[in-house]
Design a protein around this motif. Structure first.
Motif, PDB file in Angstrom:
ATOM      1  N   ASP A 149      67.533  70.104  23.888  1.00 31.34           N
ATOM      2  CA  ASP A 149      68.347  69.695  25.018  1.00 31.34           C
ATOM      3  C   ASP A 149      68.389  70.769  26.098  1.00 31.34           C
ATOM      4  O   ASP A 149      68.473  70.472  27.283  1.00 31.34           O
ATOM      5  CB  ASP A 149      69.766  69.368  24.546  1.00 31.34           C
ATOM      6  N   GLN A 150      68.320  72.033  25.669  1.00 32.94           N
ATOM      7  CA  GLN A 150      68.322  73.137  26.629  1.00 32.94           C
ATOM      8  C   GLN A 150      67.047  73.107  27.477  1.00 32.94           C
ATOM      9  O   GLN A 150      67.063  73.476  28.656  1.00 32.94           O
ATOM     10  CB  GLN A 150      68.430  74.476  25.892  1.00 32.94           C
ATOM     11  N   VAL A 151      65.940  72.662  26.909  1.00 33.96           N
ATOM     12  CA  VAL A 151      64.694  72.535  27.654  1.00 33.96           C
ATOM     13  C   VAL A 151      64.879  71.585  28.833  1.00 33.96           C
ATOM     14  O   VAL A 151      64.479  71.884  29.963  1.00 33.96           O
ATOM     15  CB  VAL A 151      63.558  72.037  26.740  1.00 33.96           C
ATOM     16  N   LEU A 152      65.481  70.442  28.567  1.00 34.70           N
ATOM     17  CA  LEU A 152      65.726  69.464  29.623  1.00 34.70           C
ATOM     18  C   LEU A 152      66.634  70.042  30.693  1.00 34.70           C
ATOM     19  O   LEU A 152      66.366  69.924  31.897  1.00 34.70           O
ATOM     20  CB  LEU A 152      66.335  68.198  29.023  1.00 34.70           C
ATOM     21  N   MET A 153      67.715  70.679  30.280  1.00 39.65           N
ATOM     22  CA  MET A 153      68.658  71.248  31.239  1.00 39.65           C
ATOM     23  C   MET A 153      68.001  72.330  32.092  1.00 39.65           C
ATOM     24  O   MET A 153      68.194  72.385  33.313  1.00 39.65           O
ATOM     25  CB  MET A 153      69.863  71.833  30.501  1.00 39.65           C
ATOM     26  N   GLU A 154      67.216  73.217  31.453  1.00 40.18           N
ATOM     27  CA  GLU A 154      66.593  74.293  32.208  1.00 40.18           C
ATOM     28  C   GLU A 154      65.518  73.766  33.157  1.00 40.18           C
ATOM     29  O   GLU A 154      65.315  74.313  34.248  1.00 40.18           O
ATOM     30  CB  GLU A 154      66.009  75.335  31.257  1.00 40.18           C
ATOM     31  N   TRP A 155      64.820  72.707  32.761  1.00 44.10           N
ATOM     32  CA  TRP A 155      63.849  72.102  33.675  1.00 44.10           C
ATOM     33  C   TRP A 155      64.559  71.593  34.920  1.00 44.10           C
ATOM     34  O   TRP A 155      64.092  71.815  36.052  1.00 44.10           O
ATOM     35  CB  TRP A 155      63.099  70.961  32.980  1.00 44.10           C
ATOM     36  N   ILE A 156      65.676  70.894  34.731  1.00 36.93           N
ATOM     37  CA  ILE A 156      66.408  70.349  35.876  1.00 36.93           C
ATOM     38  C   ILE A 156      66.968  71.478  36.743  1.00 36.93           C
ATOM     39  O   ILE A 156      66.932  71.409  37.981  1.00 36.93           O
ATOM     40  CB  ILE A 156      67.520  69.398  35.396  1.00 36.93           C
ATOM     41  N   TRP A 157      67.478  72.544  36.099  1.00 38.06           N
ATOM     42  CA  TRP A 157      67.977  73.684  36.873  1.00 38.06           C
ATOM     43  C   TRP A 157      66.855  74.297  37.717  1.00 38.06           C
ATOM     44  O   TRP A 157      67.009  74.564  38.898  1.00 38.06           O
ATOM     45  CB  TRP A 157      68.573  74.735  35.940  1.00 38.06           C
ATOM     46  N   ASN A 158      65.700  74.536  37.095  1.00 35.43           N
ATOM     47  CA  ASN A 158      64.573  75.123  37.813  1.00 35.43           C
ATOM     48  C   ASN A 158      64.047  74.197  38.900  1.00 35.43           C
ATOM     49  O   ASN A 158      63.579  74.664  39.949  1.00 35.43           O
ATOM     50  CB  ASN A 158      63.449  75.463  36.838  1.00 35.43           C
ATOM     51  N   TYR A 159      64.130  72.905  38.661  1.00 32.03           N
ATOM     52  CA  TYR A 159      63.701  71.939  39.679  1.00 32.03           C
ATOM     53  C   TYR A 159      64.564  72.061  40.935  1.00 32.03           C
ATOM     54  O   TYR A 159      64.051  72.207  42.052  1.00 32.03           O
ATOM     55  CB  TYR A 159      63.788  70.525  39.110  1.00 32.03           C
ATOM     56  N   PHE A 160      65.867  71.999  40.778  1.00 29.25           N
ATOM     57  CA  PHE A 160      66.755  72.019  41.947  1.00 29.25           C
ATOM     58  C   PHE A 160      66.801  73.393  42.629  1.00 29.25           C
ATOM     59  O   PHE A 160      67.063  73.481  43.825  1.00 29.25           O
ATOM     60  CB  PHE A 160      68.168  71.603  41.539  1.00 29.25           C
ATOM     61  N   THR A 161      66.563  74.472  41.871  1.00 29.33           N
ATOM     62  CA  THR A 161      66.666  75.818  42.446  1.00 29.33           C
ATOM     63  C   THR A 161      65.304  76.409  42.795  1.00 29.33           C
ATOM     64  O   THR A 161      65.190  77.601  43.067  1.00 29.33           O
ATOM     65  CB  THR A 161      67.377  76.767  41.474  1.00 29.33           C
ATOM     66  N   HIS A 162      64.289  75.593  42.818  1.00 24.61           N
ATOM     67  CA  HIS A 162      62.916  76.094  42.993  1.00 24.61           C
ATOM     68  C   HIS A 162      62.769  76.954  44.244  1.00 24.61           C
ATOM     69  O   HIS A 162      62.205  78.042  44.212  1.00 24.61           O
ATOM     70  CB  HIS A 162      61.945  74.917  43.049  1.00 24.61           C
ATOM     71  N   GLU A 163      63.305  76.495  45.374  1.00 24.60           N
ATOM     72  CA  GLU A 163      63.134  77.249  46.620  1.00 24.60           C
ATOM     73  C   GLU A 163      63.992  78.503  46.664  1.00 24.60           C
ATOM     74  O   GLU A 163      63.775  79.383  47.510  1.00 24.60           O
ATOM     75  CB  GLU A 163      63.440  76.370  47.838  1.00 24.60           C
ATOM     76  N   ALA A 164      64.971  78.592  45.745  1.00 26.12           N
ATOM     77  CA  ALA A 164      65.824  79.777  45.714  1.00 26.12           C
ATOM     78  C   ALA A 164      65.303  80.831  44.736  1.00 26.12           C
ATOM     79  O   ALA A 164      65.934  81.869  44.543  1.00 26.12           O
ATOM     80  CB  ALA A 164      67.250  79.398  45.326  1.00 26.12           C
ATOM     81  N   GLY A 165      64.173  80.552  44.121  1.00 26.33           N
ATOM     82  CA  GLY A 165      63.610  81.516  43.185  1.00 26.33           C
ATOM     83  C   GLY A 165      64.235  81.478  41.803  1.00 26.33           C
ATOM     84  O   GLY A 165      63.960  82.336  40.975  1.00 26.33           O
ATOM     85  N   CYS A 166      65.103  80.495  41.562  1.00 29.35           N
ATOM     86  CA  CYS A 166      65.720  80.286  40.243  1.00 29.35           C
ATOM     87  C   CYS A 166      66.562  81.474  39.783  1.00 29.35           C
ATOM     88  O   CYS A 166      66.811  81.646  38.599  1.00 29.35           O
ATOM     89  CB  CYS A 166      64.656  79.966  39.187  1.00 29.35           C
ATOM     90  N   ARG A 167      67.003  82.307  40.684  1.00 27.47           N
ATOM     91  CA  ARG A 167      67.816  83.473  40.304  1.00 27.47           C
ATOM     92  C   ARG A 167      69.289  83.155  40.499  1.00 27.47           C
ATOM     93  O   ARG A 167      69.728  82.835  41.597  1.00 27.47           O
ATOM     94  CB  ARG A 167      67.434  84.687  41.135  1.00 27.47           C
TER      95      ARG A 167
END
Length: 400
Positions: free
Chosen positions: A272-290
């Protein structure tokens, strides 16, 4: 659904002389005075006539489609959500999409089967407001979100133009006026038919099983790390998107996991964490995911996600991260607009800043399904060869 019966797209033969032609004139033609026609010339003329009829149907639909009615939240529902996220007394970071309208299922119209169409409407409302290139091509340049009967016609036209042929066959190429469930691939086919770059992602935790009545073709992805794309190939007629999930099987086990940028290391991350982290990285892609670089509420340029699972579909409009007190692992909550919720209830809880979390937030503990499927839309509009390539839907496959 009475309004649906008023839309007729049958084209009188008398109107063919005025129909616009968008294809080049076929070379050759019917030989004068001869009854013998070469096979290639016949096929060219047949395809030309078919395109004329299709373009006429599209022209009629552009003029006859009906704007969908919905409860419009004054100030915008996403602005209300943004304010509530700012007011939360937690050390969280939230990332949300820009503008979107909430489309709820109506008991007298589509309750129990229309969630897929409502999610398409929500995604369409975002595209029309946030992306000019999408506004110019979507729904014939109408600049509004059509009602469900009109969307059903647009999907049938997408199928007739060759988008997602296996999917169209599973519906017998007809969906107008029906209560058939649709899912992520139908959403992708509809948006792709306008030249938009709709993408599909599969998250799957089911173990390998023997072949069923459907079959799946795996292709090696063009990523720096190994990845697989699934080509949807379904032989048996299905009655809704979840049948496609239940009939699917895996041809081999694939233990490595990749995110939107192919950087996951799945051995240390729960499913489930894989799914959540994918979605987080998707939405924050332009921010560098930091995490440290983000404001408490960050507006992403990414589209919302059409979020499909067994039995229902919703729209993910953002995600919230909170650092765990007991360890380094982050805690995520999806921010979701559900077609099953009443828009007035959502508005009231957000304006009052009271109880909205129960309607919009979904923590990792709520992810109980073995399979999920997402659809999003990349920027830009495709033409010619790329538009032709979009007719076949491949999905990014992520094992979790």
């Amino acid at each position: 659904m009475q309004l649906a019966k008023q839309i007729s797209l049958e084209i009188p033969t008398s109107r063919l002389k005025d129909a616009p032609v968008y294809l080049e004139e076929p070379s050759g033609g019917f030989p004068g005075g001869s009854s013998e026609i070469s096979k290639s010339t016949f096929n060219e003329n047949h395809l030309g006539l078919r395109e004329v009829l299709l373009q006429e149907r599209i022209s009629c639909l552009v003029g006859l489609q009906t704007k969908s009615t919905f409860y419009k939240v004054e100030g915008g529902i996403m602005n209300l959500l943004r304010r509530c996220l700012h007011l939360e007394n937690r050390k969280c970071r939230s990332v949300i999409s820009g503008y979107i309208d909430h489309y709820q299922s109506v008991e007298s119209e589509d309750y129990g089967w229309g969630c897929g169409w409502r999610n398409i409407q929500m995604l369409g409302s975002h595209l029309l407001m946030q992306r000019k290139e999408a506004r110019d091509v979507l729904f014939g340049g109408s600049e509004f979100v059509p009602d469900i009967p009109s969307l059903q016609r647009w999907l049938e036209i997408a199928w007739e133009r060759g988008f997602d042929v296996p999917g169209s066959n599973s519906f017998n190429k007809e969906v107008y006026g029906s209560k058939k469930w649709i899912g992520t691939t139908e959403c992708a086919a509809l948006f792709r038919s306008f030249g938009l770059r709709a993408r599909v992602v599969d998250f799957d935790s089911l173990p390998s099983s023997s072949p069923s009545t459907s079959y799946t073709s795996w292709k090696h992805g063009k990523h720096s790390n190994p990845g697989y794309f699934r080509c949807k190939m379904i032989e048996k007629q299905v009655y809704g998107p979840m049948d496609k999930f239940l009939q699917r099987y895996q041809s081999e086990k694939h233990s490595s996991v990749q995110d939107h940028d192919s950087s996951y290391k799945g051995e240390n991350i729960s499913g489930d964490q894989v799914l959540m982290e994918w979605i987080w990285n998707y939405f924050t892609h332009e921010a560098g995911c930091r995490l440290d670089d983000l404001q408490d509420v960050f507006i992403s340029q990414k589209t919302p996600l059409y979020f499909q699972h067994d039995g229902h579909s919703r729209t993910v409009v953002g995600i919230q991260m909170q650092k765990s007190v007991k360890g380094p692992e982050e805690r995520y909550s999806l921010l979701i607009l559900d077609p099953g919720q009443r828009t007035r209830d959502l508005e009231k809880t957000l304006r009052d800043n009271n109880g909205w979390q129960k309607l919009i937030k979904r923590g990792i503990h709520t992810l109980k399904k073995p399979q999920y499927q997402l659809c999003y839309v990349d920027p830009g509009v495709s033409y010619k060869e790329e538009w032709e390539d979009l007719k076949t839907i491949h999905s990014e496959y992520i094992r979790f």
